[in-house]
Design an enzyme around this catalytic site. Structure first.
Site, PDB file in Angstrom:
ATOM      1  N   GLY A   1       0.789  -1.157  -0.315  1.00  0.00           N
ATOM      2  CA  GLY A   1       0.088  -0.029  -0.079  1.00  0.00           C
ATOM      3  C   GLY A   1       0.864   1.117  -0.144  1.00  0.00           C
ATOM      4  O   GLY A   1       1.865   1.171  -0.136  1.00  0.00           O
ATOM      5  N   GLU A   2       0.075   2.549  -0.141  1.00  0.00           N
ATOM      6  CA  GLU A   2       0.909   3.617  -0.020  1.00  0.00           C
ATOM      7  C   GLU A   2       1.027   4.282   1.379  1.00  0.00           C
ATOM      8  O   GLU A   2       0.182   3.967   2.244  1.00  0.00           O
ATOM      9  CB  GLU A   2      -0.064   4.933  -0.721  1.00  0.00           C
ATOM     10  CG  GLU A   2      -0.044   4.497  -2.164  1.00  0.00           C
ATOM     11  CD  GLU A   2      -0.535   5.881  -2.650  1.00  0.00           C
ATOM     12  OE1 GLU A   2      -0.549   6.099  -3.777  1.00  0.00           O
ATOM     13  OE2 GLU A   2      -1.450   6.524  -2.224  1.00  0.00           O
ATOM     14  N   LEU A   3       2.320   4.872   1.638  1.00  0.00           N
ATOM     15  CA  LEU A   3       2.737   5.312   2.871  1.00  0.00           C
ATOM     16  C   LEU A   3       2.102   6.824   2.735  1.00  0.00           C
ATOM     17  O   LEU A   3       1.801   7.512   3.945  1.00  0.00           O
ATOM     18  CB  LEU A   3       4.065   5.242   3.247  1.00  0.00           C
ATOM     19  CG  LEU A   3       4.536   4.049   3.561  1.00  0.00           C
ATOM     20  CD1 LEU A   3       6.162   3.821   3.427  1.00  0.00           C
ATOM     21  CD2 LEU A   3       4.025   3.310   4.935  1.00  0.00           C
TER      22      LEU A   3
END
EC number: 5.1.3.24
Length: 386
Positions: free
Chosen positions: A240-242
């Site tokens: 996923g995205e941080l």
């Protein structure tokens, strides 16, 4: 000589992996027809009778179903969603009804994008939708969810509603001024990950009681666009995205037992062959087949991680987004590169049935939605893609 031997060993290791998990096509796998319309950033789920439901995203308010137990399998349109067109919702079956959580969309054609916190449910028996009398504790966009049992779903991750909504309000206000618009974009992306306040609280929604419960927090940073699966009471939260444009290669693992979530040791997705590091994935497909967790596709920005490490907060500036076609497998506790999908693809719907993982729709390397349906299946140590 030492470097040559090292490269030789790497090559032999890769060859061994490819031989043991060679990709092929096979009559073993179920062939499903294309969805009636291209679908990306949509959502979907499967009921206890083997019927898959998919909708929203680029399909607007449309929903379709297909019965995997029928000899002749065709997509059928069901009643349209009453909550308006939206993307990035999460859906699961609870108490034999299809629940849809949150998403992002516009209230009308003139309004900016906004995060939703509402919940809807669909009755397959009545072919009717109903808005549930509840709202989620936080706005739900970029979140992920897994079914815990027939009455409960675990939901976590996602963007910060207020920061996300403010960005699109500012973009809309600056629409006529290109210079001001570019300033808004730069200011939004040029921040450290912690300043986006992605959700790291784990929520449990109980459909029977219509209640929400705080089940603790993720063991690390909150993410958006993660993939998640549950098997034998073990939760896997994949990448996923941080922050916008920056992914993580970390995979969170937890055990759900006695209504309690216990976090276990993290793992990391390995680099793709020929790449020095794994950027991490957002919008990946995932599911189990014969005990092997398969993760494929998704997208990232190669080089963004190094830029961020070097202090460049707008880490994906000037980098072209790359849609991925690699497939990875967790085999006997170790992540391995398994091979390639038929095409780079991400942001579709993953649905598991038996030992097949169906990849429904998605976004191709041109950023366009597709209507194709493919599947992953492990058979005798081989990954079958059909």
């Amino acid at each position: 000589m030492g470097m040559q031997m090292k490269n030789f060993k790497k090559m032999m290791t890769l060859m061994a992996l490819c031989l043991s998990v060679a990709i092929t096509t096979s009559g073993y796998a179920t062939t499903l027809p294309d969805i009636p319309e291209p679908l990306k950033n949509g959502t979907g789920a499967i009921d206890n009778n083997g019927v898959i439901y998919v909708g929203l995203g680029t399909a607007g308010t449309s929903w379709y179903k297909i019965d995997l137990k029928k000899q002749h399998k065709d997509w059928e349109r069901i009643k349209s969603f009453p909550g308006g067109a939206r993307e990035q919702s999460v859906s699961v079956f609870l108490n034999d009804e299809l629940y849809v959580f949150g998403g992002v969309g516009k209230k009308n054609s003139e309004s900016p994008l906004q995060v939703y916190s509402d919940v809807y449910k669909y009755s397959p028996v009545k072919n009717t939708w109903q808005k549930v009398d509840t709202i989620s504790p936080v706005g739900l966009t970029g979140h992920t969810g897994v079914k815990l049992n027939e009455t409960m779903v675990l939901i976590t991750g996602g963007v910060n509603e207020h920061i996300f909504d403010k960005y699109f309000i500012d973009i809309a206000a600056a629409a006529a001024d290109e210079s001001e618009k570019n300033k808004v974009i730069y200011n939004y992306f040029n921040k450290p990950a912690k300043d986006y306040f992605f959700n790291k609280i784990v929520f449990i929604y109980n459909a029977k009681e219509n209640t929400w419960k705080n089940a603790g927090e993720l063991p690390g940073a909150g993410t958006a666009g993660s993939s998640s699966v549950m098997e034998n009471n073990f939760l896997m939260l994949i990448n996923g995205e941080l922050k916008p444009g920056l992914r993580t290669d970390v995979i969170y693992r937890a055990m759900w037992d006695n209504d309690k979530l216990t976090w276990l040791k993290n793992s990391q997705l390995p680099p793709s062959p020929g790449e020095q590091q794994q950027e991490g994935l957002a919008g990946a497909f995932s599911g189990y087949s014969h005990g092997v967790l398969l993760v494929g596709g998704g997208a990232n920005f190669p080089g963004a991680k190094q830029n961020y490490t070097n202090g460049k907060f707008y880490s994906h500036e000037g980098i072209n987004k790359k849609w991925r076609d690699e497939v990875y497998g967790l085999v006997n506790g170790h992540w391995q590169y398994m091979g390639k999908m038929k095409q780079p693809l991400g942001y579709g719907v993953s649905v598991s049935y038996g030992d097949e993982v169906f990849l429904i729709g998605g976004e191709n390397a041109k950023g366009k939605p597709v209507s194709s349906v493919t599947s992953f299946t492990m058979r005798d140590g081989n990954l079958l893609i059909k």
